[in-house]
Design a protein around this motif. Structure first.
Motif, PDB file in Angstrom:
ATOM      1  N   ARG A 193      37.420  47.889  35.602  1.00 26.26           N
ATOM      2  CA  ARG A 193      37.491  46.491  35.181  1.00 26.26           C
ATOM      3  C   ARG A 193      37.603  46.448  33.660  1.00 26.26           C
ATOM      4  O   ARG A 193      36.699  46.910  32.951  1.00 26.26           O
ATOM      5  N   ALA A 221      42.744  49.033  38.821  1.00 28.61           N
ATOM      6  CA  ALA A 221      43.144  47.652  38.547  1.00 28.61           C
ATOM      7  C   ALA A 221      44.495  47.603  37.827  1.00 28.61           C
ATOM      8  O   ALA A 221      45.360  46.816  38.177  1.00 28.61           O
ATOM      9  N   ARG A 222      44.666  48.461  36.829  1.00 33.40           N
ATOM     10  CA  ARG A 222      45.890  48.453  36.027  1.00 33.40           C
ATOM     11  C   ARG A 222      46.560  49.827  36.167  1.00 33.40           C
ATOM     12  O   ARG A 222      46.097  50.824  35.613  1.00 33.40           O
ATOM     13  N   ASP A 271      44.825  40.952  44.052  1.00 28.88           N
ATOM     14  CA  ASP A 271      44.045  40.338  42.974  1.00 28.88           C
ATOM     15  C   ASP A 271      45.009  39.978  41.846  1.00 28.88           C
ATOM     16  O   ASP A 271      45.119  40.690  40.850  1.00 28.88           O
ATOM     17  N   ASP A 299      43.693  39.915  38.045  1.00 30.22           N
ATOM     18  CA  ASP A 299      43.259  41.097  37.294  1.00 30.22           C
ATOM     19  C   ASP A 299      44.084  42.346  37.541  1.00 30.22           C
ATOM     20  O   ASP A 299      44.030  43.283  36.746  1.00 30.22           O
ATOM     21  N   HIS A 300      44.831  42.403  38.630  1.00 35.56           N
ATOM     22  CA  HIS A 300      45.609  43.605  38.918  1.00 35.56           C
ATOM     23  C   HIS A 300      46.958  43.573  38.204  1.00 35.56           C
ATOM     24  O   HIS A 300      47.630  42.545  38.161  1.00 35.56           O
ATOM     25  N   ARG A 301      47.342  44.724  37.667  1.00 30.95           N
ATOM     26  CA  ARG A 301      48.646  44.881  37.034  1.00 30.95           C
ATOM     27  C   ARG A 301      49.263  46.192  37.509  1.00 30.95           C
ATOM     28  O   ARG A 301      48.571  47.164  37.792  1.00 30.95           O
TER      29      ARG A 301
END
Length: 309
Positions: A64, A118-119, A150, A153-155
């Motif tokens: 995160r 997340a990324r 998401d 926040d997700h990339r």
């Protein structure tokens, strides 16, 4: 007594009773923090681990941006580290991280490397790019599911370039990461290097460079192994510069990646199995069809048990 290993912990390994059971007593430790992470609970079913810790719910790390997990660095001997490895259940794997202080340390992370991500940044060649598939290949499918899970926040950044070698990727990737702030770097290249005569030592040197790049950006490195290929048709592939691809070469890359990842405690996604013997799922012997990419995507999701499925 030599204590060459730094291990970051935020959970039961900090418990006095757990340390007594595993290490024979308390071990030297100091406060530490790990940026870019948060925690989530995980249910433990191993009776020995439950008996040692007194808990059937432990914590695992999740990525995160902007978050930080506080804990401690334990200074361990070779024997202590082996005992810690044996204590951790199959849901965890030991990987290198860079602490908020800049120090490198081991930490136990989720054994499924894409599940806590997340990324995500993907670098690689035409197969990672998704050539011969209007939907963007297996990476395009993974991107769509990851972002949908998401959107806030997700990339997912696919920076793969058709024709790229692992040498190209190792050279070009450092300049690409800062603006994208990845927590996971997926490297999917190497088959072009094999056709150019790269040796296992060459591949290892390039993976060493990419591992250093990932760690410098606080990203977890995930290496993607080569696909099975139909060498009777690879001469039909476009954009290969006349290179000759063979199954023997691909297997050499696969083995080099497996050996390097095992030696360096790095995650490997071995993608040989899903298309093995499935010549019908290749557009030209080297690049999968849309159906082939879908098969790879299903396999990656199953391997990762992604929340993005």
């Amino acid at each position: 007594m030599s204590r060459p290993h730094a291990l970051f912990s935020f959970g039961t390994l900090l418990d006095e009773q757990v340390q007594k059971t595993l290490f024979g007593g308390p071990v030297p430790s100091a406060f530490a923090a790990l940026a870019g992470h948060t925690t989530r609970p995980i249910v433990i079913t191993d009776p020995e681990v439950i008996a040692t810790s007194g808990l059937d719910v432990h914590l695992t790390l999740e990525r995160r941006l902007g978050a930080e997990v506080e804990g401690a660095v334990l200074r361990l001997t070779d024997e202590d580290l082996a005992a810690a490895d044996a204590y951790e259940v199959d849901d965890y794997v030991r990987r290198r991280v860079r602490l908020s202080s800049g120090e490198q340390a081991w930490a136990y992370l989720d054994a499924r490397p894409l599940r806590p991500a997340a990324r995500i940044v993907v670098v690689g060649d035409s197969i990672a790019y998704g050539r011969c598939d209007p939907a963007g290949g297996w990476t395009g499918r993974l991107a769509a599911a990851h972002i949908a899970a998401d959107e806030a926040d997700h990339r997912f950044f696919n920076l793969a370039v058709p024709g790229a070698t692992l040498a190209d990727v190792a050279e070009q990737t450092p300049a690409l990461l800062a603006a994208r702030r990845p927590d996971t770097l997926v490297v999917a290249a190497g088959i072009n290097d094999s056709a150019l005569g790269a040796r296992p030592a060459d591949l290892a040197a390039r993976l060493d460079a990419l591992a250093a790049t990932a760690l410098a950006h606080d990203a977890r490195l995930v290496v993607v192994g080569p696909l099975w290929l139909d060498e009777t048709r690879t001469e039909d592939a476009e954009d290969t510069g006349g290179l000759r691809f063979t199954r023997v070469q691909a297997l050499e890359v696969r083995e080099a990646y497996r050996a390097w990842c095992a030696a360096h405690h790095v995650d490997l996604l071995d993608l040989w199995a899903p298309l093995e013997g499935r010549a019908d799922l290749f557009a030209d012997g080297l690049h999968p069809t849309a159906e082939g990419h879908e098969e790879i995507h299903r396999y990656v999701v199953a391997l990762s048990k992604c929340t993005t499925h």
